[in-house]
Design a protein around this motif. Structure first.
Motif, PDB file in Angstrom:
ATOM      1  N   TYR A 177      40.792  31.032  44.938  1.00 26.14           N
ATOM      2  CA  TYR A 177      40.508  32.471  44.455  1.00 26.14           C
ATOM      3  C   TYR A 177      41.358  32.976  43.209  1.00 26.14           C
ATOM      4  CZ  TYR A 177      39.901  37.687  44.384  1.00 26.14           C
ATOM      5  OH  TYR A 177      39.515  38.809  44.071  1.00 26.14           O
ATOM      6  N   ILE A 178      40.609  33.439  42.232  1.00 27.35           N
ATOM      7  CA  ILE A 178      40.989  34.068  41.031  1.00 27.35           C
ATOM      8  C   ILE A 178      40.529  35.306  41.162  1.00 27.35           C
ATOM      9  CG2 ILE A 178      41.104  33.901  38.438  1.00 27.35           C
ATOM     10  CD1 ILE A 178      40.590  30.665  38.751  1.00 27.35           C
ATOM     11  N   GLY A 179      41.035  36.617  40.774  1.00 23.60           N
ATOM     12  CA  GLY A 179      40.818  37.817  40.864  1.00 23.60           C
ATOM     13  C   GLY A 179      39.752  38.243  39.996  1.00 23.60           C
ATOM     14  N   ASP A 180      38.732  38.925  40.551  1.00 24.92           N
ATOM     15  CA  ASP A 180      37.730  39.591  39.870  1.00 24.92           C
ATOM     16  C   ASP A 180      38.090  40.168  38.378  1.00 24.92           C
ATOM     17  OD1 ASP A 180      38.619  41.791  40.915  1.00 24.92           O
ATOM     18  OD2 ASP A 180      36.503  42.339  41.598  1.00 24.92           O
ATOM     19  N   GLU A 181      39.209  40.662  38.486  1.00 20.60           N
ATOM     20  CA  GLU A 181      39.545  41.383  37.197  1.00 20.60           C
ATOM     21  C   GLU A 181      39.871  40.302  36.122  1.00 20.60           C
ATOM     22  OE1 GLU A 181      43.006  40.195  39.572  1.00 20.60           O
ATOM     23  OE2 GLU A 181      41.328  41.925  39.995  1.00 20.60           O
ATOM     24  N   TYR A 182      40.503  39.171  36.216  1.00 20.52           N
ATOM     25  CA  TYR A 182      40.564  38.423  35.269  1.00 20.52           C
ATOM     26  C   TYR A 182      38.980  37.992  34.704  1.00 20.52           C
ATOM     27  CZ  TYR A 182      41.146  33.747  33.049  1.00 20.52           C
ATOM     28  OH  TYR A 182      41.018  32.891  32.263  1.00 20.52           O
TER      29      TYR A 182
END
Length: 103
Positions: A65-70
């Motif tokens: 998981y890599i955040g949607d904000e990134y």
């Protein structure tokens, strides 16, 4: 251990790309563009897609998981570099749509 900050700061570093769930030699930007191409192929008429849909598609196929904000940050970067056209206000991902310029 996964470090979100290190991925954000050095998005082109292949060692960190691999640690963030990306295969060697494939940057996050290329991955976003490939997912956009896939979504455009699914459209009957090649038109704008909600950026939230594109970002969801990108996140949905990652190993980690890599955040949607990134990924929203990366999409906005691609807009500024002329890869995507934009429709709407880039206030938040649900306020604007994108389309690849060369489609």
């Amino acid at each position: 251990m996964y470090n979100h900050t290190s991925c954000k700061e050095s998005h082109r570093n292949t060692a960190r790309d691999k640690a963030c769930g990306f295969s060697r030699g494939r940057s996050q930007d290329d991955y976003i563009i490939q997912k956009a191409i896939k979504l455009h192929k699914q459209q009957k008429k090649k038109s704008f897609m909600k950026s939230a849909r594109l970002i969801g598609e990108v996140i949905g196929y990652l190993d980690q998981y890599i955040g949607d904000e990134y990924f929203e940050y990366r999409v906005r970067h691609l807009i500024m570099n002329g890869v995507f056209e934009i429709e709407g206000i880039p206030k938040a991902m649900w306020f604007y749509s994108v389309k690849l310029k060369n489609i």
